[in-house]
Design an enzyme around this catalytic site. Structure first.
Site, PDB file in Angstrom:
ATOM      1  N   SER A 184      -2.822  -7.742   2.779  1.00 36.40           N
ATOM      2  CA  SER A 184      -3.176  -7.648   4.204  1.00 36.40           C
ATOM      3  C   SER A 184      -3.596  -9.010   4.730  1.00 36.40           C
ATOM      4  O   SER A 184      -3.281  -9.376   5.866  1.00 36.40           O
ATOM      5  CB  SER A 184      -4.327  -6.653   4.409  1.00 36.40           C
ATOM      6  OG  SER A 184      -3.957  -5.385   3.960  1.00 36.40           O
ATOM      7  N   ARG A 193      -2.218  -5.894  -8.389  1.00 37.98           N
ATOM      8  CA  ARG A 193      -1.031  -6.711  -8.163  1.00 37.98           C
ATOM      9  C   ARG A 193      -0.868  -7.789  -9.216  1.00 37.98           C
ATOM     10  O   ARG A 193       0.211  -8.091  -9.646  1.00 37.98           O
ATOM     11  CB  ARG A 193      -1.111  -7.396  -6.789  1.00 37.98           C
ATOM     12  CG  ARG A 193      -0.880  -6.466  -5.650  1.00 37.98           C
ATOM     13  CD  ARG A 193      -1.421  -7.024  -4.385  1.00 37.98           C
ATOM     14  NE  ARG A 193      -2.879  -7.080  -4.431  1.00 37.98           N
ATOM     15  CZ  ARG A 193      -3.631  -7.377  -3.407  1.00 37.98           C
ATOM     16  NH1 ARG A 193      -3.069  -7.708  -2.266  1.00 37.98           N
ATOM     17  NH2 ARG A 193      -4.944  -7.385  -3.509  1.00 37.98           N
ATOM     18  N   LYS A 195     -17.359  -7.243   6.780  1.00 42.48           N
ATOM     19  CA  LYS A 195     -16.286  -8.235   6.638  1.00 42.48           C
ATOM     20  C   LYS A 195     -15.671  -8.600   7.990  1.00 42.48           C
ATOM     21  O   LYS A 195     -14.682  -9.329   8.033  1.00 42.48           O
ATOM     22  CB  LYS A 195     -15.197  -7.675   5.708  1.00 42.48           C
ATOM     23  CG  LYS A 195     -15.228  -8.301   4.303  1.00 42.48           C
ATOM     24  CD  LYS A 195     -14.462  -7.508   3.281  1.00 42.48           C
ATOM     25  CE  LYS A 195     -13.003  -7.885   3.145  1.00 42.48           C
ATOM     26  NZ  LYS A 195     -12.324  -7.063   2.101  1.00 42.48           N
ATOM     27  N   HIS A 252       0.846  -1.202   0.000  1.00 43.68           N
ATOM     28  CA  HIS A 252       0.000   0.000   0.000  1.00 43.68           C
ATOM     29  C   HIS A 252       0.883   1.254   0.000  1.00 43.68           C
ATOM     30  O   HIS A 252       0.622   2.208  -0.727  1.00 43.68           O
ATOM     31  CB  HIS A 252      -0.878   0.055   1.264  1.00 43.68           C
ATOM     32  CG  HIS A 252      -1.950  -0.987   1.353  1.00 43.68           C
ATOM     33  ND1 HIS A 252      -2.101  -1.809   2.441  1.00 43.68           N
ATOM     34  CD2 HIS A 252      -2.960  -1.322   0.507  1.00 43.68           C
ATOM     35  CE1 HIS A 252      -3.150  -2.604   2.271  1.00 43.68           C
ATOM     36  NE2 HIS A 252      -3.685  -2.340   1.100  1.00 43.68           N
TER      37      HIS A 252
END
Ligand code: ADP
Length: 160
Positions: free
Chosen positions: A129, A91, A42, A18
């Protein structure tokens, strides 16, 4: 007119990947807002206040950054903050389909706001993450993947 962008995400926690995107985006825009989603659905790993705090600490050397949390629709939040561009990181091909869908929906909701994709430096392309959380929960060392404030918070076990 000031060029303002937002980099939205759950940042649960913020990683070196990030930060790579943030450093580069902050050089392109007058102001970059890091918009941290509360992500109640979430069931987040870190509390929103902790995520905001460690994100601020991790970015304290960059002047044109503002770290904010939000829990409404991204395009509504962005519009209120006079944002013209949403930054997202890509990514791998696996990110593409979801990001393509999100960008399209955000465009339909507010055609004035553009989505811009940025690709991280190769060495950060595998960091996520969720993998950081997994390594931490299994007792591994995450210091290669996250900034110091995140490492400290995790080590102090303030995870809930
Ligand atoms: P979200 O839950 O919205 O995907 P994340 O915090 O996981 O939030 O990610 C925010 C943005 O940062 C997304 O666009 C994601 O693809 C991107 N991102 C996450 N990790 C990296 C990385 N290592 N390099 C570049 N971009 C990344």
């Amino acid at each position: 007119m000031k060029k303002i962008a937002i980099y939205p995400g759950s940042f649960d926690p913020i990683t070196n990947g990030h930060i790579d995107i943030i450093i580069r985006a902050s050089k392109i825009f007058d102001k970059l807002i890091i918009g941290i989603t509360q992500n109640n659905k979430k069931s987040p790993f870190l509390k929103i206040n902790d995520r905001v705090k460690i994100t601020k600490e991790s970015l304290k050397n960059i002047n044109n950054i503002e770290v904010l949390s939000f829990d409404n629709l991204l395009v509504d939040f962005a519009d209120k903050k006079n944002v013209q561009v949403i930054i997202r990181g890509l990514r791998a091909i696996s990110d593409f389909e979801h990001e393509f869908q999100l960008a399209g929906m955000n465009k339909s909701l507010n055609h004035k706001i553009e989505t811009l994709f940025m690709i991280p430096s190769e060495k950060y392309a595998n960091i996520s993450s969720s993998i950081v959380r997994e390594i931490f929960l299994l007792g591994g060392d995450v210091n290669l993947f996250v900034p110091k404030p995140v490492e400290n918070l995790l080590k102090n076990n303030l995870t809930k």
